[in-house]
Design an enzyme around this catalytic site. Structure first.
Site, PDB file in Angstrom:
ATOM      1  N   GLU A 146       7.552   4.515   5.806  1.00 16.30           N
ATOM      2  CA  GLU A 146       7.785   3.529   4.739  1.00 16.30           C
ATOM      3  C   GLU A 146       8.838   4.097   3.798  1.00 16.30           C
ATOM      4  O   GLU A 146       8.662   5.209   3.277  1.00 16.30           O
ATOM      5  CB  GLU A 146       6.494   3.242   3.952  1.00 16.30           C
ATOM      6  CG  GLU A 146       5.504   2.399   4.725  1.00 16.30           C
ATOM      7  CD  GLU A 146       4.286   1.983   3.906  1.00 16.30           C
ATOM      8  OE1 GLU A 146       4.391   1.858   2.670  1.00 16.30           O
ATOM      9  OE2 GLU A 146       3.227   1.786   4.532  1.00 16.30           O
ATOM     10  N   GLU A 184       4.213  -6.127   7.587  1.00 12.28           N
ATOM     11  CA  GLU A 184       2.808  -6.107   7.145  1.00 12.28           C
ATOM     12  C   GLU A 184       2.332  -7.523   6.856  1.00 12.28           C
ATOM     13  O   GLU A 184       3.136  -8.396   6.497  1.00 12.28           O
ATOM     14  CB  GLU A 184       2.707  -5.235   5.871  1.00 12.28           C
ATOM     15  CG  GLU A 184       1.300  -5.150   5.303  1.00 12.28           C
ATOM     16  CD  GLU A 184       1.126  -4.035   4.273  1.00 12.28           C
ATOM     17  OE1 GLU A 184       2.132  -3.429   3.875  1.00 12.28           O
ATOM     18  OE2 GLU A 184      -0.027  -3.793   3.889  1.00 12.28           O
ATOM     19  N   GLU A 244      -1.858   5.754   4.489  1.00 11.35           N
ATOM     20  CA  GLU A 244      -2.084   6.190   3.107  1.00 11.35           C
ATOM     21  C   GLU A 244      -3.572   6.486   2.890  1.00 11.35           C
ATOM     22  O   GLU A 244      -4.222   5.932   1.995  1.00 11.35           O
ATOM     23  CB  GLU A 244      -1.544   5.157   2.103  1.00 11.35           C
ATOM     24  CG  GLU A 244      -0.030   5.027   2.209  1.00 11.35           C
ATOM     25  CD  GLU A 244       0.668   4.338   1.031  1.00 11.35           C
ATOM     26  OE1 GLU A 244      -0.013   3.753   0.172  1.00 11.35           O
ATOM     27  OE2 GLU A 244       1.911   4.407   0.986  1.00 11.35           O
TER      28      GLU A 244
END
Ligand code: AHR
Length: 516
Positions: free
Chosen positions: A314, A44, A192
């Site tokens: 994740e 990320e 998310e």
């Protein structure tokens, strides 16, 4: 006489309280293939994962290949990274891909609002990511912006990457120096979405998923595997609603689960912890098994044909940031405790690959439970890196069912939903494409060496060879000044006779063996 009776009683009690450590490997029973994607990674735009970790730019003094750090690149090649998720995480839902193409000096800057307000200069963008995947031989997993991006923006990104025709986006890509399309299979539609990706309700997001994914087309022989943004931890309702309302439109549904003491306040130090905190951590990491089972149960009910994959995109440990590092950059150290979390988690993932098709540890370099840490031109490989290296042999191999009977440890500590009893041995096994069997064993105990008897059912073997990752103390780690404290070495304490293997596992150890 009385004394003798007392001693016999004590011996009997000891024998009863300490059972034999037995692992039975059932190569005579069927198992699913462990997709190599279970060993996936995540990168990320967060802290120094990209800038300084993977990418230093062509003009850097740090040795690099076209801007990618040579040391990191070489270390990652050893891991055989099968898939790399990018650009987030939370960052993905604020990322506008057009800012990251074209001449670097013309790329606009942005504020990385999720991660410390750092200024992102967009010098690492689409070309830099896809070229990295090609260098690593890794499948790219693109995380698209649904939270703050438009349908058109995501649709055009897919066209830019995968179209080979005379299309506007393919021509823009050509103008920017890349003639042919890149390989793209995995497309995440949001991240998310219940939180940093838009604070949505599952019903609303399910509709958005359907809408956004409609316009992500399959160009010129490419076939996208569209992944819906899934639940975190115990949010079974999210999975239920997504499967109900959009199950027919998706190829995969994600899930996030971190081994973290809690989301508010301190998460605890990565390096300074007690024995009780260690055992609590392994209990929390093992809880993923129950979480997986429950999400899978819902998916089985809504999708009995097992068409939709579950992707744990994740996972890993999450501790307080290292003192002296930038807040919001999630730079944490990595000890033998993290290595045991890695091996124990992978042992569990291997059991659920009928539905579980990908896992991406967070994250590849310098963030959370990373493989590699960098500081300037220095690099260290973490204990977690070595577990991934040892476990490489299980990629794309067929899982062999395993039973473990071992001593248990009472877990102490608050904030515990999981079982209070922790098995002190963890194990997994697989048979690769050449018919070679591998067994991985973890001694979870920080106090005692354990001799494990492995019953080899359906395996003919005369000997076993392998490697061990082992430390004197569970909090041992690699630092920039002492980078080789925790390292895999050859393992010798194993013997095979009459279908049984005896393995002497030192405390705090992970062993992987090849049967011959
Ligand atoms: O991995 C760090 C962050 O954790 C990711 O950006 C987000 O998706 C999750 O909450």
């Amino acid at each position: 006489m009385k004394e003798k009776m007392f001693i016999s009683l004590v011996l009997l009690m000891m024998a009863l309280s300490s059972k034999a450590q037995t692992v039975t490997v059932h190569a005579d029973k069927p198992g699913d293939v462990i997709p190599k994607e279970i060993y996936g990674q995540f990168a990320e735009h967060l802290g120094t994962c990209i800038y300084g970790g993977l990418w230093v730019g062509k003009d850097s003094d740090i040795p690099n290949q076209d801007g990618y750090r040579t040391d990191v690149l070489n270390a990652l090649k050893e891991l055989k990274v099968p898939v790399l998720r990018w650009p987030g995480g939370c960052f993905a839902d604020e990322y506008h891909w057009m800012d990251g193409i074209g001449p670097k000096e013309k790329r606009p800057k942005m504020v990385n609002n999720n991660w410390g307000g750092t200024i992102e200069d967009n010098s690492f963008g689409t070309h830099e990511f896809f070229n990295l995947c090609e260098l690593l031989g890794a499948e790219p997993y693109l995380s698209g912006n649904v939270g703050s991006g438009t349908v058109e923006e995501l649709a055009k990104w897919v066209e830019y990457i995968t179209s080979d025709g005379d299309s506007p986006m393919a021509n823009l890509r050509r103008q920017n120096g890349r003639e042919k399309s890149w390989n793209l299979k995995y497309l995440g539609v949001g991240n998310e979405s219940w939180g940093c990706g838009g604070s949505m309700r599952p019903e609303y997001y399910a509709d958005l998923f359907r809408r956004y994914s409609t316009y992500c087309r399959n160009y010129d022989g490419h076939h996208l595997f569209k992944i819906a943004s899934g639940a975190s931890d115990y949010d079974y309702n999210w999975t239920k609603v997504l499967m109900q309302n959009a199950g027919g439109n998706m190829a995969g549904l994600s899930l996030h689960y971190y081994t973290v003491p809690g989301w508010s306040g301190s998460k605890g130090s990565a390096t300074n912890f007690t024995k009780d905190q260690y055992y609590w951590t392994i209990g929390k990491c093992r809880e993923i098994e129950d979480v997986l089972k429950k999400h899978i149960e819902i998916m089985d009910e809504k999708d009995p044909k097992n068409r939709v994959a579950l992707l744990l995109d994740e996972w890993g440990t999450w501790w307080d940031e290292e003192p002296g590092t930038v807040r919001g950059h999630l730079f944490q150290q990595n000890s033998m405790r993290d290595a045991i979390v890695a091996s124990t988690s992978l042992d569990i993932f291997h059991k659920y690959t009928r539905r579980l098709k990908m896992c991406n540890i967070a994250q590849i370099v310098n963030v959370l439970q990373s493989m590699i840490l960098t500081k300037g031109d220095k690099m260290v490989l973490t204990p977690t890196y070595y577990v991934f290296k040892q476990y490489n042999v299980h990629q794309d191999a067929t899982y062999i069912p395993v039973d473990v009977e071992c001593d248990m440890m009472e877990i102490k500590g608050a904030n515990r939903k999981f079982d209070a009893k922790l098995p002190l041995v963890s194990a997994t096994a697989s048979k690769d494409k050449n018919g070679v069997c591998h067994i991985s064993l973890t001694n979870v105990s920080v106090d005692k060496e354990q001799t494990v008897t492995v019953n080899l059912e359906g395996i003919k073997a005369a000997k076993a060879t392998g490697t061990i990752l082992c430390t004197a103390n569970i909090d041992d780690l690699n630092t920039f000044d002492n980078p080789d404290k925790v390292k895999e070495t050859a393992f010798k304490a194993v013997s095979v006779k009459n279908g049984q293997m005896k393995v002497k596992l030192p405390k705090n150890s992970v062993v992987t063996l090849e049967l011959k």
